[in-house]
Structure formats: C-alpha cells, structure tokens
Design a protein around this motif. Structure first.
Motif, PDB file in Angstrom:
ATOM      1  N   ILE A  86      14.147  -4.717  26.944  1.00  0.00           N
ATOM      2  CA  ILE A  86      15.362  -5.530  27.017  1.00  0.00           C
ATOM      3  C   ILE A  86      15.097  -6.782  26.202  1.00  0.00           C
ATOM      4  O   ILE A  86      14.109  -7.486  26.436  1.00  0.00           O
ATOM      5  N   SER A  87      15.937  -7.023  25.233  1.00  0.00           N
ATOM      6  CA  SER A  87      15.658  -8.126  24.325  1.00  0.00           C
ATOM      7  C   SER A  87      16.919  -8.930  24.055  1.00  0.00           C
ATOM      8  O   SER A  87      18.033  -8.414  24.103  1.00  0.00           O
ATOM      9  N   HIS A  88      16.705 -10.218  23.753  1.00  0.00           N
ATOM     10  CA  HIS A  88      17.841 -11.060  23.384  1.00  0.00           C
ATOM     11  C   HIS A  88      17.797 -11.357  21.893  1.00  0.00           C
ATOM     12  O   HIS A  88      18.633 -12.063  21.381  1.00  0.00           O
ATOM     13  N   ASN A  89      16.764 -10.817  21.225  1.00  0.00           N
ATOM     14  CA  ASN A  89      16.545 -11.201  19.834  1.00  0.00           C
ATOM     15  C   ASN A  89      16.915 -10.073  18.858  1.00  0.00           C
ATOM     16  O   ASN A  89      16.255  -9.037  18.835  1.00  0.00           O
ATOM     17  N   GLY A 134      28.555  -4.384  32.388  1.00  0.00           N
ATOM     18  CA  GLY A 134      28.141  -3.275  33.257  1.00  0.00           C
ATOM     19  C   GLY A 134      28.397  -1.891  32.697  1.00  0.00           C
ATOM     20  O   GLY A 134      28.173  -0.888  33.389  1.00  0.00           O
ATOM     21  N   GLU A 135      28.885  -1.824  31.453  1.00  0.00           N
ATOM     22  CA  GLU A 135      29.116  -0.518  30.840  1.00  0.00           C
ATOM     23  C   GLU A 135      28.356  -0.439  29.519  1.00  0.00           C
ATOM     24  O   GLU A 135      27.992  -1.473  28.946  1.00  0.00           O
ATOM     25  N   ILE A 136      28.164   0.800  29.047  1.00  0.00           N
ATOM     26  CA  ILE A 136      27.488   0.961  27.759  1.00  0.00           C
ATOM     27  C   ILE A 136      28.552   0.930  26.666  1.00  0.00           C
ATOM     28  O   ILE A 136      29.456   1.774  26.642  1.00  0.00           O
ATOM     29  N   SER A 137      28.442  -0.067  25.773  1.00  0.00           N
ATOM     30  CA  SER A 137      29.457  -0.140  24.710  1.00  0.00           C
ATOM     31  C   SER A 137      28.942   0.459  23.407  1.00  0.00           C
ATOM     32  O   SER A 137      29.718   0.709  22.492  1.00  0.00           O
ATOM     33  N   PHE A 138      27.648   0.675  23.299  1.00  0.00           N
ATOM     34  CA  PHE A 138      27.099   1.358  22.119  1.00  0.00           C
ATOM     35  C   PHE A 138      25.799   2.031  22.528  1.00  0.00           C
ATOM     36  O   PHE A 138      25.019   1.478  23.301  1.00  0.00           O
ATOM     37  N   ASP A 139      25.557   3.225  21.969  1.00  0.00           N
ATOM     38  CA  ASP A 139      24.309   3.940  22.232  1.00  0.00           C
ATOM     39  C   ASP A 139      23.998   4.762  20.992  1.00  0.00           C
ATOM     40  O   ASP A 139      24.682   5.733  20.698  1.00  0.00           O
ATOM     41  N   GLY A 140      22.995   4.342  20.229  1.00  0.00           N
ATOM     42  CA  GLY A 140      22.692   5.090  19.011  1.00  0.00           C
ATOM     43  C   GLY A 140      21.601   4.421  18.209  1.00  0.00           C
ATOM     44  O   GLY A 140      20.851   3.587  18.718  1.00  0.00           O
ATOM     45  N   GLY A 141      21.525   4.785  16.931  1.00  0.00           N
ATOM     46  CA  GLY A 141      20.488   4.241  16.064  1.00  0.00           C
ATOM     47  C   GLY A 141      20.948   2.978  15.352  1.00  0.00           C
ATOM     48  O   GLY A 141      22.113   2.562  15.466  1.00  0.00           O
ATOM     49  N   LEU A 142      20.021   2.404  14.598  1.00  0.00           N
ATOM     50  CA  LEU A 142      20.305   1.146  13.900  1.00  0.00           C
ATOM     51  C   LEU A 142      21.454   1.293  12.889  1.00  0.00           C
ATOM     52  O   LEU A 142      22.287   0.401  12.755  1.00  0.00           O
ATOM     53  N   CYS A 143      21.495   2.453  12.201  1.00  0.00           N
ATOM     54  CA  CYS A 143      22.570   2.663  11.207  1.00  0.00           C
ATOM     55  C   CYS A 143      23.941   2.547  11.859  1.00  0.00           C
ATOM     56  O   CYS A 143      24.822   1.833  11.364  1.00  0.00           O
ATOM     57  N   GLY A 144      24.095   3.248  12.970  1.00  0.00           N
ATOM     58  CA  GLY A 144      25.383   3.235  13.674  1.00  0.00           C
ATOM     59  C   GLY A 144      25.693   1.855  14.213  1.00  0.00           C
ATOM     60  O   GLY A 144      26.844   1.407  14.209  1.00  0.00           O
ATOM     61  N   TYR A 145      24.661   1.167  14.673  1.00  0.00           N
ATOM     62  CA  TYR A 145      24.819  -0.186  15.226  1.00  0.00           C
ATOM     63  C   TYR A 145      25.340  -1.122  14.143  1.00  0.00           C
ATOM     64  O   TYR A 145      26.287  -1.885  14.358  1.00  0.00           O
ATOM     65  N   ILE A 146      24.739  -1.017  12.950  1.00  0.00           N
ATOM     66  CA  ILE A 146      25.166  -1.879  11.840  1.00  0.00           C
ATOM     67  C   ILE A 146      26.591  -1.488  11.423  1.00  0.00           C
ATOM     68  O   ILE A 146      27.468  -2.332  11.258  1.00  0.00           O
ATOM     69  N   ALA A 147      26.806  -0.160  11.309  1.00  0.00           N
ATOM     70  CA  ALA A 147      28.103   0.321  10.821  1.00  0.00           C
ATOM     71  C   ALA A 147      29.239  -0.048  11.763  1.00  0.00           C
ATOM     72  O   ALA A 147      30.379  -0.218  11.337  1.00  0.00           O
ATOM     73  N   SER A 148      28.940  -0.181  13.063  1.00  0.00           N
ATOM     74  CA  SER A 148      30.016  -0.479  14.016  1.00  0.00           C
ATOM     75  C   SER A 148      30.664  -1.833  13.697  1.00  0.00           C
ATOM     76  O   SER A 148      31.821  -2.063  14.029  1.00  0.00           O
ATOM     77  N   GLY A 149      29.896  -2.714  13.044  1.00  0.00           N
ATOM     78  CA  GLY A 149      30.449  -4.018  12.648  1.00  0.00           C
ATOM     79  C   GLY A 149      30.801  -4.907  13.820  1.00  0.00           C
ATOM     80  O   GLY A 149      31.474  -5.918  13.670  1.00  0.00           O
ATOM     81  N   LYS A 150      30.344  -4.535  15.031  1.00  0.00           N
ATOM     82  CA  LYS A 150      30.790  -5.274  16.221  1.00  0.00           C
ATOM     83  C   LYS A 150      29.762  -6.271  16.739  1.00  0.00           C
ATOM     84  O   LYS A 150      30.059  -7.089  17.589  1.00  0.00           O
ATOM     85  N   TYR A 151      28.511  -6.123  16.272  1.00  0.00           N
ATOM     86  CA  TYR A 151      27.441  -6.873  16.924  1.00  0.00           C
ATOM     87  C   TYR A 151      26.701  -7.782  15.960  1.00  0.00           C
ATOM     88  O   TYR A 151      26.718  -7.564  14.752  1.00  0.00           O
ATOM     89  N   LEU A 202      23.707  -9.027  13.935  1.00  0.00           N
ATOM     90  CA  LEU A 202      22.669  -8.235  13.275  1.00  0.00           C
ATOM     91  C   LEU A 202      21.411  -9.070  13.070  1.00  0.00           C
ATOM     92  O   LEU A 202      21.471 -10.299  13.020  1.00  0.00           O
ATOM     93  N   PRO A 203      20.280  -8.387  12.917  1.00  0.00           N
ATOM     94  CA  PRO A 203      19.066  -9.126  12.572  1.00  0.00           C
ATOM     95  C   PRO A 203      19.296  -9.901  11.279  1.00  0.00           C
ATOM     96  O   PRO A 203      19.979  -9.410  10.368  1.00  0.00           O
ATOM     97  N   ASP A 204      18.721 -11.122  11.173  1.00  0.00           N
ATOM     98  CA  ASP A 204      18.949 -11.983  10.006  1.00  0.00           C
ATOM     99  C   ASP A 204      18.652 -11.254   8.700  1.00  0.00           C
ATOM    100  O   ASP A 204      19.377 -11.387   7.714  1.00  0.00           O
ATOM    101  N   MET A 205      17.575 -10.447   8.714  1.00  0.00           N
ATOM    102  CA  MET A 205      17.198  -9.779   7.465  1.00  0.00           C
ATOM    103  C   MET A 205      18.277  -8.781   6.997  1.00  0.00           C
ATOM    104  O   MET A 205      18.579  -8.675   5.820  1.00  0.00           O
ATOM    105  N   ILE A 206      18.861  -8.084   7.971  1.00  0.00           N
ATOM    106  CA  ILE A 206      19.908  -7.113   7.622  1.00  0.00           C
ATOM    107  C   ILE A 206      21.136  -7.851   7.084  1.00  0.00           C
ATOM    108  O   ILE A 206      21.765  -7.436   6.116  1.00  0.00           O
ATOM    109  N   GLU A 207      21.470  -8.992   7.715  1.00  0.00           N
ATOM    110  CA  GLU A 207      22.596  -9.820   7.242  1.00  0.00           C
ATOM    111  C   GLU A 207      22.353 -10.273   5.803  1.00  0.00           C
ATOM    112  O   GLU A 207      23.231 -10.204   4.951  1.00  0.00           O
ATOM    113  N   LEU A 208      21.118 -10.720   5.559  1.00  0.00           N
ATOM    114  CA  LEU A 208      20.768 -11.210   4.223  1.00  0.00           C
ATOM    115  C   LEU A 208      20.954 -10.088   3.199  1.00  0.00           C
ATOM    116  O   LEU A 208      21.590 -10.281   2.149  1.00  0.00           O
TER     117      LEU A 208
END
Ligand code: ADP
Length: 291
Positions: free
Chosen positions: A216-219, A235-252, A254-260
C-alpha cells in the motif's frame, strides 16, 4: 529496477483466463466490511491475488486500503462476503494461526511494532512463536539480519534505531517467519528520503527473490515497480490492472518520470512508450538531444 511496460498486461483486469494456471493466494468474494456502528468502508470487493506478484494498492486517504490489507491476514474479517487465504476462509478461527504465518504485515510506524529488547530478540519473536528449534531460530535471525543489513545492530535496543533501520527491523521480523506474502502498509510514509530509499531497496530485494508482496503506497513513483495496480475509491475498486492501463485511463496521478516522458512526447520527442526505468529514460532523452 526495470519494469517492462508490456509485462503487466498479463495481469490486466486483475485476473482473466491467462491466470488460471497460477496459484491464487488471496480471494475476496463480495467482501464488504463496516466498523461497528459505521457505514460500509469496503463494498463488494471481488479480486484474486496470485502467488509471486507484486501488487500495489493506491487510493486517497480513507478509501479503505488499510482496512482491506488487514483482511489479508485475518486481522479483520468481512462483515459480509468472504476472504480466503490459500483457500482458507479467514472467518474460520481454526485457520487463523496458519494464515498469519503465511501472511505477515508491516505497518506504517515501525516503533509501535517492536516486542523485543534488542533487534535480535525482536526478530526472533516470530520464529519462537512458531515453535521452531533454537538452532533454526538462530539460523533465521542471522540470515534476515544479513538480508536487511542490520548485523551490526543485533544487540541494540530497537527503539534507538533510525527510522530506516527500525522499519528494516520490522520487515526482518516478518521475513524471519518466512511467510508466503508480505503486506506493506505505507511503510515509508514516516521515513525521510534516505530511510525511504533503504526500505525501497529492501522491497526490491524481496521482489527479486520472488516473494509475494502487497504494497500500500501513497507515492506514485512506486507504481513503476508493480506487476499490478489496484486503486481503491470510497471502499470500491476503481481500477485493477497494469501500468499501461493505469496510464491510459488518464484518471490518476502518474509517477513524475512518466509525466515528464509524456510531456516530451507531446512536444515532439520520439520516445518509446515502453520506458519506465529512469536510466533508460535518460539514455533515450540524451539520444534524442544529440541526434
Ligand atoms: P486508507 O488506508 O485508504 O486511508 P482506511 O482503511 O484507514 O483507509 O479507512 C477507511 C475508512 O474507515 C475511513 O473513513 C476511516 O475513517 C475508517 N476507519 C478506519 N479505521 C477505523 C476504526 N478503527 N474505526 C472506525 N472507523 C475506522
């Protein structure tokens, strides 16, 4: 540590048919949980977590991450629905000691976790409770002290350790039980940057050794390491998947390096979509600048 962006896709959506042959460690089925007198904090959670995976759980404060984590070793049990660990229902008390042997939890504040007067004593506490022989306990304590680079602190009072050393001691205590899985609940959030690096290196080492980890991380930068990312939201799962899907969702966030890298791409730099390792990113940027 390099995370191939293509790899996490095999874990997309949290399971899928491709995972059938892998061993399920945790299974939550319609798991809901409320604290006494409160409204539901976890709502109909359904997921499987597989042996050997490095899963990161993120989400805003109060979204239920810790509450869920405490279900993973039966510290909390569902108000309705089911949580099984290695096929054993956490609601059946007879399974709890085995479940707690297989799933160790490390908490945010290392200093509240100590039970021994010395680092060595503290680490030995878990194996002693397992009823292991003196010889085996000694072997394990010395192995984990080495693994977390605390050999020279063995006879020190754990409460006198620095934050990074203290958290390393807490992790060593769990490691000495040789659990199938280690759950790490915001273990770096109270540490300074140096101590955080020490603990993150330790986590990388555990991962390299194939330990199942739920972190569990905040970073956001930790997301780069994950096989799988689970986002909790109220209390619900709003995303469950890999980093690609996480980035593609555009909702969250992102790590600074990915943003850069994204900004550089948007501004015309031809940088591969599969990079998530800082050194590789630097090499690619330098190549572009020099070409
Ligand atoms: P997170 O780990 O995502 O910050 P928590 O699982 O700690 O979220 O908390 C989820 C919700 O449950 C929050 O609203 C929090 O206030 C509540 N909560 C957490 N622990 C307790 C408790 N012991 N008693 C009552 N409510 C709690």
């Amino acid at each position: 540590m390099k995370t191939d962006l293509n790899l996490p896709l095999s874990h997309e959506a949290g399971s899928g048919d491709s995972s059938n042959e892998r061993s399920v460690l945790f299974e939550a089925a319609d798991l809901s949980f409320s604290y006494p007198g409160g409204s539901p904090v976890l709502k109909n959670i359904n997921l499987k977590i597989y042996k050997g995976d490095f899963t990161i759980i993120v989400g805003l404060n109060g979204s239920g991450k810790s509450t869920f984590a405490y279900h993973l070793n039966g510290l909390y049990r569902p108000t309705s629905g089911k949580m099984t660990v290695l096929g054993k229902d956490t609601k059946e008390r007879k399974h709890l000691s085995q479940i707690r042997r297989e799933v160790g939890i490390v908490f945010q504040n290392p200093y509240t976790q100590f039970v021994g007067n010395t680092v060595e004593e503290d680490i030995a506490f878990g194996p002693e409770n397992l009823g292991l022989s003196r010889e085996e306990i000694k072997k394990r304590v010395s192995a984990v002290l080495k693994a977390v680079s605390l050999e020279d602190r063995a006879y020190q009072d754990p409460s006198s350790l620095s934050g990074g050393e203290a958290q390393a001691t807490a992790i060593a205590g769990v490691l000495a039980m040789d659990p199938e899985c280690i759950v790490l609940d915001e273990v770096t959030s109270m540490l300074d940057i140096e101590a955080e690096d020490r603990v993150l290196d330790l986590i990388d080492g555990l991962r390299a050794r194939g330990k199942t980890l739920v972190y569990i991380s905040h970073n956001p930068k930790d997301l780069l390491k994950a096989d799988r990312i689970i986002v909790f939201d109220k209390g619900e799962i709003s995303f469950d998947g890999g980093l690609c899907g996480y980035i593609a969702s555009g909702k969250y966030r992102l790590p600074d390096m990915i943003e850069l890298l994204r900004h550089l791409r948007e501004n015309g730099m031809d940088i591969s979509e599969t990079i998530s390792d800082p050194k590789e990113a630097a090499d690619e940027i330098l190549k572009q600048i020099r070409s």
